[in-house]
Motif scaffolding. Structure first.
Motif, PDB file in Angstrom:
ATOM      1  N   LEU A 202       0.837  -1.211   0.000  1.00 24.95           N
ATOM      2  CA  LEU A 202       0.000   0.000   0.000  1.00 24.95           C
ATOM      3  C   LEU A 202       0.871   1.259   0.000  1.00 24.95           C
ATOM      4  CD1 LEU A 202      -2.974  -0.967   2.358  1.00 24.95           C
ATOM      5  CD2 LEU A 202      -2.896  -0.988  -0.128  1.00 24.95           C
ATOM      6  N   ALA A 203       1.724   1.330  -1.010  1.00 29.02           N
ATOM      7  CA  ALA A 203       2.661   2.447  -1.106  1.00 29.02           C
ATOM      8  C   ALA A 203       2.497   3.133  -2.463  1.00 29.02           C
ATOM      9  CB  ALA A 203       4.089   1.917  -0.986  1.00 29.02           C
ATOM     10  N   PRO A 204       2.881   4.408  -2.554  1.00 25.45           N
ATOM     11  CA  PRO A 204       2.886   5.047  -3.873  1.00 25.45           C
ATOM     12  C   PRO A 204       3.964   4.418  -4.745  1.00 25.45           C
ATOM     13  CG  PRO A 204       3.886   6.484  -2.225  1.00 25.45           C
ATOM     14  CD  PRO A 204       3.353   5.295  -1.493  1.00 25.45           C
ATOM     15  N   ILE A 205       3.895   4.620  -6.050  1.00 24.86           N
ATOM     16  CA  ILE A 205       4.911   4.069  -6.960  1.00 24.86           C
ATOM     17  C   ILE A 205       5.676   5.223  -7.607  1.00 24.86           C
ATOM     18  CG2 ILE A 205       5.259   2.717  -9.079  1.00 24.86           C
ATOM     19  CD1 ILE A 205       2.915   0.962  -8.269  1.00 24.86           C
ATOM     20  N   PHE A 206       7.000   5.165  -7.489  1.00 24.85           N
ATOM     21  CA  PHE A 206       7.851   6.234  -8.040  1.00 24.85           C
ATOM     22  C   PHE A 206       8.133   5.964  -9.514  1.00 24.85           C
ATOM     23  CE2 PHE A 206      10.003   7.075  -3.659  1.00 24.85           C
ATOM     24  CZ  PHE A 206       8.812   7.625  -3.207  1.00 24.85           C
ATOM     25  N   LEU A 207       7.897   6.959 -10.359  1.00 22.73           N
ATOM     26  CA  LEU A 207       8.123   6.793 -11.796  1.00 22.73           C
ATOM     27  C   LEU A 207       9.332   7.616 -12.240  1.00 22.73           C
ATOM     28  CD1 LEU A 207       4.401   7.052 -12.978  1.00 22.73           C
ATOM     29  CD2 LEU A 207       5.697   4.991 -12.401  1.00 22.73           C
ATOM     30  N   LYS A 208      10.173   7.007 -13.101  1.00 19.54           N
ATOM     31  CA  LYS A 208      11.441   7.646 -13.475  1.00 19.54           C
ATOM     32  C   LYS A 208      11.253   9.051 -14.029  1.00 19.54           C
ATOM     33  CE  LYS A 208      14.406   3.736 -14.430  1.00 19.54           C
ATOM     34  NZ  LYS A 208      14.954   2.854 -15.430  1.00 19.54           N
ATOM     35  N   GLU A 209      10.357   9.203 -14.989  1.00 17.16           N
ATOM     36  CA  GLU A 209      10.290  10.504 -15.657  1.00 17.16           C
ATOM     37  C   GLU A 209       9.832  11.610 -14.714  1.00 17.16           C
ATOM     38  OE1 GLU A 209       6.476  11.504 -18.094  1.00 17.16           O
ATOM     39  OE2 GLU A 209       7.142   9.519 -18.677  1.00 17.16           O
ATOM     40  N   PHE A 210       9.130  11.237 -13.629  1.00 17.43           N
ATOM     41  CA  PHE A 210       8.666  12.244 -12.679  1.00 17.43           C
ATOM     42  C   PHE A 210       9.812  12.732 -11.820  1.00 17.43           C
ATOM     43  CE2 PHE A 210       3.954  12.290 -12.781  1.00 17.43           C
ATOM     44  CZ  PHE A 210       3.835  11.485 -13.892  1.00 17.43           C
ATOM     45  N   SER A 211      10.696  11.806 -11.441  1.00 21.06           N
ATOM     46  CA  SER A 211      11.806  12.241 -10.598  1.00 21.06           C
ATOM     47  C   SER A 211      12.797  13.072 -11.410  1.00 21.06           C
ATOM     48  CB  SER A 211      12.502  11.040  -9.952  1.00 21.06           C
ATOM     49  OG  SER A 211      13.120  10.283 -10.941  1.00 21.06           O
ATOM     50  N   ASP A 212      12.847  12.845 -12.747  1.00 20.41           N
ATOM     51  CA  ASP A 212      13.746  13.640 -13.591  1.00 20.41           C
ATOM     52  C   ASP A 212      13.158  15.023 -13.867  1.00 20.41           C
ATOM     53  OD1 ASP A 212      15.142  11.344 -13.735  1.00 20.41           O
ATOM     54  OD2 ASP A 212      14.512  10.796 -15.768  1.00 20.41           O
ATOM     55  N   LYS A 213      11.828  15.042 -13.897  1.00 15.82           N
ATOM     56  CA  LYS A 213      11.155  16.259 -14.361  1.00 15.82           C
ATOM     57  C   LYS A 213      11.090  17.318 -13.253  1.00 15.82           C
ATOM     58  CE  LYS A 213       8.073  15.697 -17.647  1.00 15.82           C
ATOM     59  NZ  LYS A 213       6.885  15.176 -18.245  1.00 15.82           N
ATOM     60  N   LYS A 214      11.742  18.428 -13.492  1.00 17.97           N
ATOM     61  CA  LYS A 214      11.698  19.488 -12.482  1.00 17.97           C
ATOM     62  C   LYS A 214      10.639  20.533 -12.861  1.00 17.97           C
ATOM     63  CE  LYS A 214      15.280  18.021 -10.056  1.00 17.97           C
ATOM     64  NZ  LYS A 214      14.892  16.623 -10.215  1.00 17.97           N
ATOM     65  N   ASP A 215      10.291  20.555 -14.152  1.00 21.70           N
ATOM     66  CA  ASP A 215       9.385  21.588 -14.649  1.00 21.70           C
ATOM     67  C   ASP A 215       7.943  21.295 -14.242  1.00 21.70           C
ATOM     68  OD1 ASP A 215       8.009  23.433 -16.015  1.00 21.70           O
ATOM     69  OD2 ASP A 215       8.783  22.941 -18.009  1.00 21.70           O
ATOM     70  N   GLU A 216       7.451  22.081 -13.281  1.00 19.49           N
ATOM     71  CA  GLU A 216       6.095  21.880 -12.755  1.00 19.49           C
ATOM     72  C   GLU A 216       5.031  21.959 -13.860  1.00 19.49           C
ATOM     73  OE1 GLU A 216       4.832  22.165  -9.208  1.00 19.49           O
ATOM     74  OE2 GLU A 216       6.773  21.289  -8.748  1.00 19.49           O
ATOM     75  N   GLU A 217       5.267  22.836 -14.844  1.00 16.36           N
ATOM     76  CA  GLU A 217       4.293  23.062 -15.914  1.00 16.36           C
ATOM     77  C   GLU A 217       3.941  21.762 -16.640  1.00 16.36           C
ATOM     78  OE1 GLU A 217       3.477  26.384 -17.832  1.00 16.36           O
ATOM     79  OE2 GLU A 217       3.257  26.764 -15.691  1.00 16.36           O
ATOM     80  N   ASP A 218       5.008  20.972 -16.883  1.00 14.71           N
ATOM     81  CA  ASP A 218       4.841  19.745 -17.653  1.00 14.71           C
ATOM     82  C   ASP A 218       4.211  18.622 -16.844  1.00 14.71           C
ATOM     83  OD1 ASP A 218       6.014  20.812 -19.734  1.00 14.71           O
ATOM     84  OD2 ASP A 218       7.776  19.508 -19.795  1.00 14.71           O
ATOM     85  N   SER A 219       4.360  18.740 -15.563  1.00 12.59           N
ATOM     86  CA  SER A 219       4.044  17.614 -14.695  1.00 12.59           C
ATOM     87  C   SER A 219       2.544  17.278 -14.679  1.00 12.59           C
ATOM     88  CB  SER A 219       4.512  17.964 -13.295  1.00 12.59           C
ATOM     89  OG  SER A 219       3.929  17.135 -12.379  1.00 12.59           O
ATOM     90  N   MET A 220       2.273  15.984 -14.513  1.00 10.53           N
ATOM     91  CA  MET A 220       0.875  15.568 -14.390  1.00 10.53           C
ATOM     92  C   MET A 220       0.459  15.578 -12.921  1.00 10.53           C
ATOM     93  SD  MET A 220       0.986  12.500 -17.161  1.00 10.53           S
ATOM     94  CE  MET A 220      -0.728  12.165 -17.499  1.00 10.53           C
ATOM     95  N   ALA A 221       1.357  16.022 -12.033  1.00 14.87           N
ATOM     96  CA  ALA A 221       1.093  16.020 -10.588  1.00 14.87           C
ATOM     97  C   ALA A 221      -0.224  16.722 -10.285  1.00 14.87           C
ATOM     98  CB  ALA A 221       2.223  16.695  -9.842  1.00 14.87           C
ATOM     99  N   GLY A 222      -1.005  16.091  -9.444  1.00  8.62           N
ATOM    100  CA  GLY A 222      -2.268  16.688  -9.039  1.00  8.62           C
ATOM    101  C   GLY A 222      -3.442  16.143  -9.850  1.00  8.62           C
ATOM    102  N   LEU A 223      -3.140  15.476 -10.961  1.00  6.92           N
ATOM    103  CA  LEU A 223      -4.207  14.937 -11.806  1.00  6.92           C
ATOM    104  C   LEU A 223      -4.803  13.668 -11.174  1.00  6.92           C
ATOM    105  CD1 LEU A 223      -5.443  15.242 -14.725  1.00  6.92           C
ATOM    106  CD2 LEU A 223      -3.748  13.572 -15.437  1.00  6.92           C
ATOM    107  N   THR A 224      -6.130  13.556 -11.194  1.00  9.40           N
ATOM    108  CA  THR A 224      -6.789  12.350 -10.688  1.00  9.40           C
ATOM    109  C   THR A 224      -7.531  11.686 -11.838  1.00  9.40           C
ATOM    110  OG1 THR A 224      -7.159  13.382  -8.547  1.00  9.40           O
ATOM    111  CG2 THR A 224      -8.545  11.498  -9.052  1.00  9.40           C
ATOM    112  N   LEU A 225      -7.332  10.374 -11.999  1.00  5.86           N
ATOM    113  CA  LEU A 225      -8.099   9.619 -12.999  1.00  5.86           C
ATOM    114  C   LEU A 225      -9.073   8.764 -12.205  1.00  5.86           C
ATOM    115  CD1 LEU A 225      -5.119   8.570 -15.311  1.00  5.86           C
ATOM    116  CD2 LEU A 225      -6.576  10.585 -15.501  1.00  5.86           C
TER     117      LEU A 225
END
Ligand SMILES: Cc1cc2nc3c(=O)[nH]c(=O)nc-3n(C[C@H](O)[C@H](O)[C@H](O)COP(=O)(O)OP(=O)(O)OC[C@H]3O[C@@H](n4cnc5c(N)ncnc54)[C@H](O)[C@@H]3O)c2cc1C
Length: 426
Positions: A202-225
């Motif tokens: 029951l843990a979150p999953i870390f994805l490579k491209e997210f840890s590389d991505k510093k640009d908040e604009e591009d990020s999908m962070a905060g999106l809920t499906l």
């Protein structure tokens, strides 16, 4: 009583004042035993107070119908304990302690107070009312059985205590700042009990491209499906899949669609470096791939000049972020899209792939998978087969449940059964 040195002999000593330990202590005392509860923190129930985002998802009304699915490979072990102490018994027990409950979606049961702290306070008040001796700030470092007096001894820095029955309720090793640091595994090993591999659940999953991505604009962070299919692949093989809500964070994915799969993340770090661990999202789990292809082709044929982002959003009700991701940030008109590109779009809709960065650290997992090997424990009593008088309960056992109140129901039920059996000298 905190810190006081005692040398009394009890009928039952419980080590660990989490949900399973408090339930075991209260049950044993109600059954007429003299009971001592030892807790290493200055108060019982620290992890319990964090549960359910502070609301405490106490149990789940869908047990036992779905218990095989919700407790994975080791579900069968819980059959006896859940027959003795079902979710209705949990609700009845808490009602007796002044905690009324209600049911929310998917059978999840919460206290009406909406506060985990009220559940903790009710249990602490019950321990006192029933007359359980509680010693806090007592971290048990050693347990031993003495043949001469047939008693178990629990030793901490501030005292040592003896009893004819000892219940280990020290929890797992995730969220260690709550006190659950994995002490119970060493204590159990000292009593010759085997411990299986321990992995985060029951843990979150870390994805490579997210840890590389510093640009908040591009990020999908905060999106809920709200409802997607998710799956975990290792070396090209599907290991596990589910359908549920998925949340994007700054590091990867969370929510039931990710957390439910996390227990299958491999522990071999090379696999992550090779890009062999992949998380996939099926954005339209209710449609087959050829149905998606057909729907997309007909939308494109009907609207040849329309741009693809609009087509994806209108045809499949995707959010703009999802459509942009599928289109790799391009937005061509439908009539300029090649068949090859159309097929790629369909395969991204049905299996958007992300490389997983690493196995999630145990510290941030909600539960520990693995624990005391179940073949060594009698499922009717929770007593160790090789060490009579020693009982193991709760998350310390090799059982983990899905999110939804399943882990606490395991704690209540196994704690109840052990408390009853220990008090009866079974
Ligand atoms: C953030 C979070 C939210 C969660 N939400 C939910 C939820 O809503 N519903 C649900 O079903 N599950 C939930 N869980 C899981 C659930 O909290 C655990 O499965 C459950 O608390 C396990 O109970 P336990 O009694 O086995 O162990 P724990 O709750 O871990 O308690 C063990 C106790 O033993 C004490 N201890 C450890 N070692 C020693 C020692 N050597 N000597 C003395 N004392 C010791 C610890 O201090 C602790 O108080 C959540 C977990 C987390 C981390």
């Amino acid at each position: 009583m905190a810190g006081e040195k005692r040398s009394d002999v009890y009928d039952v000593i419980v080590i660990g004042g989490g949900p399973s330990g408090m339930m075991a202590a209260i049950t044993a005392k109600r059954e007429g035993a003299s009971v001592l509860l030892l807790e290493k923190n200055s108060q019982c129930g620290k992890k319990l107070s964090l549960t359910g985002h502070g609301r405490c998802n106490i149990t789940n009304s869908l047990i036992p119908e779905n218990f095989r699915e919700k407790y994975f490979e080791n579900a069968k072990f819980l059959y006896s304990a859940f027959s003795a102490f079902a979710p209705e018994d949990t609700c009845r027990f808490f009602l007796g302690a002044g905690i009324t409950t209600h049911e929310e979606e998917n059978g999840r049961i919460f206290p009406d107070s909406q506060k985990a702290a009220s559940v903790v306070s009710a249990l602490i008040a019950l321990l006192e009312k029933e007359g359980v001796d509680v010693v806090c700030d007592a971290r048990v470092r050693k347990i031993a059985f003495s043949e001469s007096d047939s008693l178990w001894e629990a030793k901490a820095e501030n005292g040592s205590w003896k009893a004819s029955h000892l219940i280990l309720a020290t929890g797992g090793k995730s969220f260690p700042h709550t006190g659950s640091e994995g002490d119970g595994y060493a204590l159990a090993k000292a009593a010759d009990l085997e411990v299986t591999d321990l992995t985060p659940g029951l843990a979150p999953i870390f994805l490579k491209e997210f840890s590389d991505k510093k640009d908040e604009e591009d990020s999908m962070a905060g999106l809920t499906l709200s409802y997607v299919g998710t799956s975990l692949w290792v070396e090209g093989k599907k290991i596990v899949s589910t359908r549920a809500e998925l949340l994007f964070t700054h590091q990867g994915v969370s929510g039931p669609g990710a957390m439910r799969l996390s227990r299958k993340l491999p522990s071999v770090s090379d696999l992550y470096e090779q890009g062999a661990v992949v998380f996939k999202i099926d954005h339209l789990p209710e449609m087959k791939e050829d149905e998606v292809a057909e729907a997309l082709l007909s939308a494109m044929t009907e609207n040849p000049n329309r741009h693809m982002k609009r087509i994806l959003c209108e045809t499949f009700h995707f959010s703009e972020k999802v459509a942009e991701r599928i289109l790799k940030d391009e937005d061509p008109a439908a009539n300029s899209v090649t068949k090859k590109e159309r097929n790629r779009i369909v395969s991204d809709i049905k299996g958007m792939a992300f490389e997983v960065e690493k196995q999630t650290p145990m510290d941030i997992a909600y539960v520990t998978c693995g624990g005391i090997r179940l073949s060594q424990i009698d499922p009717k009593t929770m007593q160790a087969k090789k060490a009579p008088g020693l009982f193991v309960v709760g998350e310390l056992l090799d059982i983990d449940g899905d999110s939804g109140g399943y882990n606490l129901q395991n704690a209540w039920a196994t704690g109840y059964v052990a408390g009853l059996s220990a008090a009866r000298g079974e």
